[in-house]
Scaffold this motif. Structure first.
Motif, PDB file in Angstrom:
ATOM      1  N   THR A  32       0.955  -1.490  -0.057  1.00 38.71           N
ATOM      2  CA  THR A  32       0.004  -0.130   0.026  1.00 38.71           C
ATOM      3  C   THR A  32       0.766   1.223   0.029  1.00 38.71           C
ATOM      4  N   GLU A  33       0.812   1.972  -0.987  1.00 38.84           N
ATOM      5  CA  GLU A  33       1.474   3.270  -1.273  1.00 38.84           C
ATOM      6  C   GLU A  33       0.800   4.518  -1.264  1.00 38.84           C
ATOM      7  N   GLU A  34       0.802   5.135  -2.411  1.00 42.31           N
ATOM      8  CA  GLU A  34      -0.011   6.430  -2.928  1.00 42.31           C
ATOM      9  C   GLU A  34      -1.478   6.036  -2.534  1.00 42.31           C
ATOM     10  N   LEU A  35      -2.078   6.714  -1.635  1.00 41.37           N
ATOM     11  CA  LEU A  35      -3.663   6.446  -1.529  1.00 41.37           C
ATOM     12  C   LEU A  35      -4.525   7.108  -2.364  1.00 41.37           C
ATOM     13  N   ASP A  36      -5.718   6.462  -2.639  1.00 39.75           N
ATOM     14  CA  ASP A  36      -6.585   6.894  -3.458  1.00 39.75           C
ATOM     15  C   ASP A  36      -7.205   7.923  -2.701  1.00 39.75           C
ATOM     16  N   VAL A  37      -7.579   9.141  -3.246  1.00 36.12           N
ATOM     17  CA  VAL A  37      -8.105  10.411  -2.647  1.00 36.12           C
ATOM     18  C   VAL A  37      -9.277  10.261  -1.941  1.00 36.12           C
ATOM     19  N   ASP A  38     -10.112   9.567  -2.456  1.00 39.42           N
ATOM     20  CA  ASP A  38     -11.379   9.358  -1.794  1.00 39.42           C
ATOM     21  C   ASP A  38     -11.220   8.199  -0.485  1.00 39.42           C
ATOM     22  N   SER A  39     -10.378   7.428  -0.833  1.00 38.63           N
ATOM     23  CA  SER A  39     -10.108   6.511   0.547  1.00 38.63           C
ATOM     24  C   SER A  39      -9.411   7.226   1.727  1.00 38.63           C
ATOM     25  N   ALA A  40      -8.690   8.124   1.195  1.00 34.43           N
ATOM     26  CA  ALA A  40      -8.030   9.107   2.409  1.00 34.43           C
ATOM     27  C   ALA A  40      -8.987   9.771   3.063  1.00 34.43           C
ATOM     28  N   ALA A  41      -9.865  10.485   2.223  1.00 36.82           N
ATOM     29  CA  ALA A  41     -10.781  11.313   2.887  1.00 36.82           C
ATOM     30  C   ALA A  41     -11.804  10.560   3.869  1.00 36.82           C
ATOM     31  N   MET A  42     -12.087   9.438   3.112  1.00 32.62           N
ATOM     32  CA  MET A  42     -12.995   8.524   4.134  1.00 32.62           C
ATOM     33  C   MET A  42     -12.389   7.967   5.400  1.00 32.62           C
ATOM     34  N   ALA A  43     -11.046   7.922   5.534  1.00 31.14           N
ATOM     35  CA  ALA A  43     -10.354   7.582   6.679  1.00 31.14           C
ATOM     36  C   ALA A  43     -10.457   8.780   7.641  1.00 31.14           C
ATOM     37  N   VAL A  44     -10.585   9.659   7.114  1.00 32.90           N
ATOM     38  CA  VAL A  44     -10.476  11.032   8.051  1.00 32.90           C
ATOM     39  C   VAL A  44     -11.700  11.218   8.665  1.00 32.90           C
ATOM     40  N   ASN A  45     -12.696  10.884   7.897  1.00 34.58           N
ATOM     41  CA  ASN A  45     -14.100  10.714   8.514  1.00 34.58           C
ATOM     42  C   ASN A  45     -14.378   9.580   9.606  1.00 34.58           C
ATOM     43  N   ARG A  46     -13.666   8.562   9.501  1.00 30.58           N
ATOM     44  CA  ARG A  46     -13.636   7.625  10.393  1.00 30.58           C
ATOM     45  C   ARG A  46     -12.684   7.910  11.720  1.00 30.58           C
ATOM     46  N   VAL A  47     -11.664   8.583  11.640  1.00 33.68           N
ATOM     47  CA  VAL A  47     -11.063   9.270  12.639  1.00 33.68           C
ATOM     48  C   VAL A  47     -11.992  10.060  13.506  1.00 33.68           C
ATOM     49  N   VAL A  48     -12.600  10.974  12.927  1.00 33.26           N
ATOM     50  CA  VAL A  48     -13.464  11.844  13.516  1.00 33.26           C
ATOM     51  C   VAL A  48     -14.603  10.932  14.195  1.00 33.26           C
ATOM     52  N   ASP A  49     -15.185  10.382  13.567  1.00 34.43           N
ATOM     53  CA  ASP A  49     -16.266   9.074  14.156  1.00 34.43           C
ATOM     54  C   ASP A  49     -16.037   8.550  15.133  1.00 34.43           C
ATOM     55  N   ASN A  50     -14.643   7.906  15.083  1.00 34.47           N
ATOM     56  CA  ASN A  50     -14.111   6.974  16.389  1.00 34.47           C
ATOM     57  C   ASN A  50     -14.014   8.085  17.694  1.00 34.47           C
ATOM     58  N   ALA A  51     -13.406   9.224  17.527  1.00 35.41           N
ATOM     59  CA  ALA A  51     -13.247  10.172  18.539  1.00 35.41           C
ATOM     60  C   ALA A  51     -14.499  10.593  19.024  1.00 35.41           C
ATOM     61  N   SER A  52     -15.551  10.900  18.245  1.00 33.26           N
ATOM     62  CA  SER A  52     -16.953  11.086  18.720  1.00 33.26           C
ATOM     63  C   SER A  52     -17.762  10.109  19.796  1.00 33.26           C
ATOM     64  N   VAL A  53     -17.639   8.966  19.349  1.00 34.87           N
ATOM     65  CA  VAL A  53     -18.111   7.799  20.005  1.00 34.87           C
ATOM     66  C   VAL A  53     -17.169   7.601  21.311  1.00 34.87           C
ATOM     67  N   ALA A  54     -15.817   7.688  21.227  1.00 36.70           N
ATOM     68  CA  ALA A  54     -14.884   7.279  22.351  1.00 36.70           C
ATOM     69  C   ALA A  54     -15.236   8.674  23.619  1.00 36.70           C
ATOM     70  N   VAL A  55     -15.299   9.924  23.235  1.00 37.13           N
ATOM     71  CA  VAL A  55     -15.643  10.891  24.087  1.00 37.13           C
ATOM     72  C   VAL A  55     -16.888  10.707  24.777  1.00 37.13           C
ATOM     73  N   ALA A  56     -18.077  10.312  24.052  1.00 35.89           N
ATOM     74  CA  ALA A  56     -19.263  10.184  24.491  1.00 35.89           C
ATOM     75  C   ALA A  56     -19.517   8.947  25.352  1.00 35.89           C
ATOM     76  N   SER A  57     -18.410   8.097  25.363  1.00 35.92           N
ATOM     77  CA  SER A  57     -18.524   6.762  26.268  1.00 35.92           C
ATOM     78  C   SER A  57     -17.568   6.954  27.623  1.00 35.92           C
ATOM     79  N   LEU A  58     -16.809   8.057  27.655  1.00 33.48           N
ATOM     80  CA  LEU A  58     -15.806   8.032  28.829  1.00 33.48           C
ATOM     81  C   LEU A  58     -16.253   7.669  30.119  1.00 33.48           C
ATOM     82  N   LEU A  59     -17.618   8.074  30.321  1.00 33.26           N
ATOM     83  CA  LEU A  59     -17.963   7.919  31.929  1.00 33.26           C
ATOM     84  C   LEU A  59     -18.831   6.515  32.017  1.00 33.26           C
ATOM     85  N   ARG A  60     -18.616   5.887  31.197  1.00 30.11           N
ATOM     86  CA  ARG A  60     -19.262   4.672  30.931  1.00 30.11           C
ATOM     87  C   ARG A  60     -18.525   3.635  31.916  1.00 30.11           C
TER      88      ARG A  60
END
Length: 502
Positions: A32-60
Motif C-alpha cells: 500500500t503506497e500512494e492512497l486513493d484520494v477518496d479513500s484517504a478522505a473517508m479515513a479522516v471521516n472515520r477518525v472523527v467518528d471514532n473520537a465522537s463515540v469514544a468521548v461520549a462513552s468516557l464515563l461508562r
C-alpha cells in the motif's frame, strides 16, 4: 482484483508461504503506497467518528475500567495517549483503553457481507502505535486504508458467524496488516504477525448471545492489543503457527468449514487502488447495524399507526442475519427482558422498533435507560413484535452489488380492528445509498452532538481542523487527534471503581 483460493492442506504439502493467505494479506498491506484520494478522505471521516463515540462513552463503567487498567501501565518510552486523560501509556494498553471507548456505544462504522465487522476498531491500535513510534499523519492514513482493505476482503470471503466464531478474528489480522503498512515493515514480518494475531484472538460468539456482557466492548480492544503484541514479537524475529489458515490443524479445518474448507478471498493486485474503505458505512443511531434502517422505518411509520395501544401485532420481515442475531429467531428470552443489559437491548430489534415507534427518535443513552426499558406501555408493545426470515431480504442482504445490497426489512403492523399498515426500508437513511448519506459535515455534526458539554466549542473546532488536515500532520502533531475533555469528571468516575491487580 485477484481471486485467491484458500483451502486446507495437509502438513505433507509444505505449502509455500507465498501461497498462504496470511502472506497474501501481508503483501497487500506492505504494497500500500500512494492512497486513493477518496479513500484517504473517508479515513479522516472515520477518525472523527471514532473520537465522537469514544468521548461520549468516557464515563461508562467498561470504558473507565479499561482506562484504569491502561493507566496502570505508564509508558517507558514515548507511549500513546489514553482518551479522556493526559496520560501516555504503553501503546498496547492505549489500544485496549481507546478500543473499548470506541466500541462501547455500538455507534461507529460497520461492514456486512459474508460476516460482520466494525472496521473502525482498527484505528485505536494504529493511532497508538503511530504516536509511540513518532509517525506522521500520512503514515497513519496509509495504515488505516490498508487495514480496511484487508478487513473488508476477509469479511467478504470468509464467514465466521456460521460457525459461531466471533468476528474479531478478522479484525486482528487486519490490524496486524495495518500496523505493517504504517511502519513499512517487510512482508515476512507482517506475515508472522498476522498468524499470531489470528491464532490468539479466535473466540466463540457467546460474547454476543443471551445476556450480553460488557466483554462485547472489550473484545475488539483485546484484538487490537493482541495485534500490537504480535507485531512487536514478529519484529524481534519470532515466528508463529503456520499456515494458520490452511493448516490441517488450523483455523479453517477446526474452527470453520473443516478439512474440506474452500474459500475465495478477493484482494487488489499490484498497483490497484485501495478503495475498500468506501464500501463501509457508519451509524446514525447507537444500535446494531441491522437495526439502523429499522429505526428509520419506525420513525416513518409512527405517523400512520395512530395510538399504539391499538396495535395487536408487529411482524418484521427481514434477513436471516437480522432474524437470527438480533431478532426473535435468536431464541434469546433476554431480548424481551426489560431488565436486560444495555448490551443486550442494543442487539434486540423488537425492543429497538418499539422504542423508536413510540418516541420517533433514538438517543445513545436515553433510549436504553432502565426506566425507559421498563415502561409498561413499552413492554406491552415490545412483546407484540416478532421477526421472520424472508428469503428475498436474505438474498438482498448478500447481493454482490453494493448498490442493491439491503440491510432493512418490511414491517407489518396489525391493529386490533384488523387494519394492516405496511412499509419497508432497504437501507438506513445515513447509508451511502440512503436518503441522507453521511458526508463530512454529518461526521462533524455527529462529533459536535456527542461531545457537547464534554468538549468545549473551541476545542471541538481545533480537533476537527486537526483531523481535516491529517495527511499533513507531523510526527508531534498526532496528539491533536485527542480532544481535550473535562479531566475532573473522568478522574471522579475512575475514583469510584473497585481496585484490581494493578
Amino acid at each position: 482484483m485477484i481471486e485467491h483460493r484458500v483451502r486446507v492442506h495437509p502438513s505433507a504439502d509444505r505449502l509455500p508461504r507465498e501461497d498462504q493467505l496470511a502472506w497474501k494479506l501481508a503483501a497487500v498491506a506492505t504494497g500500500t503506497e500512494e492512497l486513493d484520494v477518496d479513500s484517504a478522505a473517508m479515513a479522516v471521516n472515520r477518525v472523527v467518528d471514532n473520537a465522537s463515540v469514544a468521548v461520549a462513552s468516557l464515563l461508562r463503567r467498561p470504558v473507565a475500567v479499561a482506562r484504569a487498567q491502561a493507566t496502570a501501565h505508564p509508558a517507558s518510552g514515548p507511549g500513546a495517549t489514553v482518551f479522556g486523560t493526559r496520560t501516555r501509556v504503553s501503546p498496547e494498553w492505549a489500544a485496549w483503553a481507546n478500543g473499548t471507548a470506541v466500541r462501547e456505544l455500538d455507534f461507529h462504522d460497520t461492514y456486512l457481507a459474508a460476516d460482520y465487522s466494525h472496521p473502525g476498531d482498527n484505528i485505536p491500535p494504529l493511532l497508538a502505535v503511530a504516536q509511540h513510534t513518532g509517525r506522521t499523519g500520512a503514515d497513519l492514513l496509509r495504515g488505516i486504508v490498508a487495514a480496511y482493505e484487508i478487513h473488508v476482503a476477509l469479511v467478504k470471503g470468509i464467514c465466521l458467524h456460521e460457525h459461531r466464531i466471533d468476528h474479531v478474528a478478522h479484525l486482528s489480522a487486519a490490524t496486524a496488516c495495518g500496523l505493517g503498512a504504517l511502519l513499512r515493515l517487510p512482508t515476512g514480518t507482517v506475515y508472522q504477525a498476522v498468524q499470531q494475531a489470528v491464532h490468539t484472538t479466535t473466540a466463540t460468539r457467546q460474547s454476543r448471545k443471551g445476556e450480553i456482557s460488557s466483554w462485547k466492548a472489550y473484545a475488539p480492544a483485546f484484538a487490537g492489543k493482541a495485534a500490537i503484541e504480535a507485531v512487536d514479537r514478529a519484529m524481534r524475529g519470532e515466528t508463529s503457527p503456520s499456515p494458520v489458515y490452511e493448516g490441517e490443524d488450523g483455523f479453517l479445518a477446526w474452527m470453520l468449514d473443516g478439512p474440506e474448507a474452500d474459500y475465495t478471498v478477493l484482494l487488489p493486485g499490484p498497483g490497484e487502488p485501495r478503495r475498500a474503505i468506501l464500501d463501509t458505512y457508519t451509524k446514525e443511531h447507537s444500535a446494531e447495524y441491522q437495526a439502523q434502517a429499522i429505526i428509520d422505518l419506525a420513525r416513518r411509520m409512527r405517523e400512520k399507526t395512530g395510538p399504539l395501544d391499538r396495535v395487536r401485532s408487529v411482524v418484521l420481515h427481514t434477513s436471516h442475519h437480522t432474524h437470527h442475531v438480533i431478532g426473535s429467531g435468536a431464541n434469546d428470552p433476554q431480548k424481551y427482558d426489560p431488565t436486560a443489559s444495555r448490551e443486550t437491548l442494543d442487539h434486540s430489534v423488537p425492543y429497538i422498533f418499539a422504542v423508536a415507534l413510540q418516541d420517533g427518535t433514538w438517543h445513545h443513552e436515553r433510549s436504553y435507560a432502565p426506566e425507559r426499558a421498563r415502561r409498561p406501555e413499552t413492554v406491552d408493545l415490545w412483546r407484540k413484535i416478532t421477526t421472520v426470515e424472508d428469503p428475498e431480504w436474505t438474498r438482498r442482504y448478500h447481493d454482490p452489488d453494493p448498490e442493491r445490497r439491503a440491510f432493512g426489512g418490511r414491517a407489518v403492523i396489525t391493529l386490533v380492528d384488523g387494519t394492516v399498515i405496511e412499509d419497508e426500508l432497504a437501507v438506513a437513511d445515513a447509508h451511502p445509498a440512503g436518503a441522507r448519506p453521511f458526508d463530512r459535515p454529518a461526521y462533524a455534526g455527529k462529533f459536535r452532538t456527542l461531545t457537547e458539554g464534554i468538549v468545549a466549542p473551541a476545542e471541538q473546532d481545533r480537533f476537527l481542523a486537526s483531523a481535516e488536515h491529517l495527511a499533513e500532520l507531523g510526527t508531534a502533531d498526532l496528539d491533536g487527534l485527542f480532544p481535550a475533555v473535562d479531566t475532573g469528571a473522568v478522574a471522579a468516575c475512575d475514583a469510584g471503581l473497585p481496585k484490581g491487580l494493578f
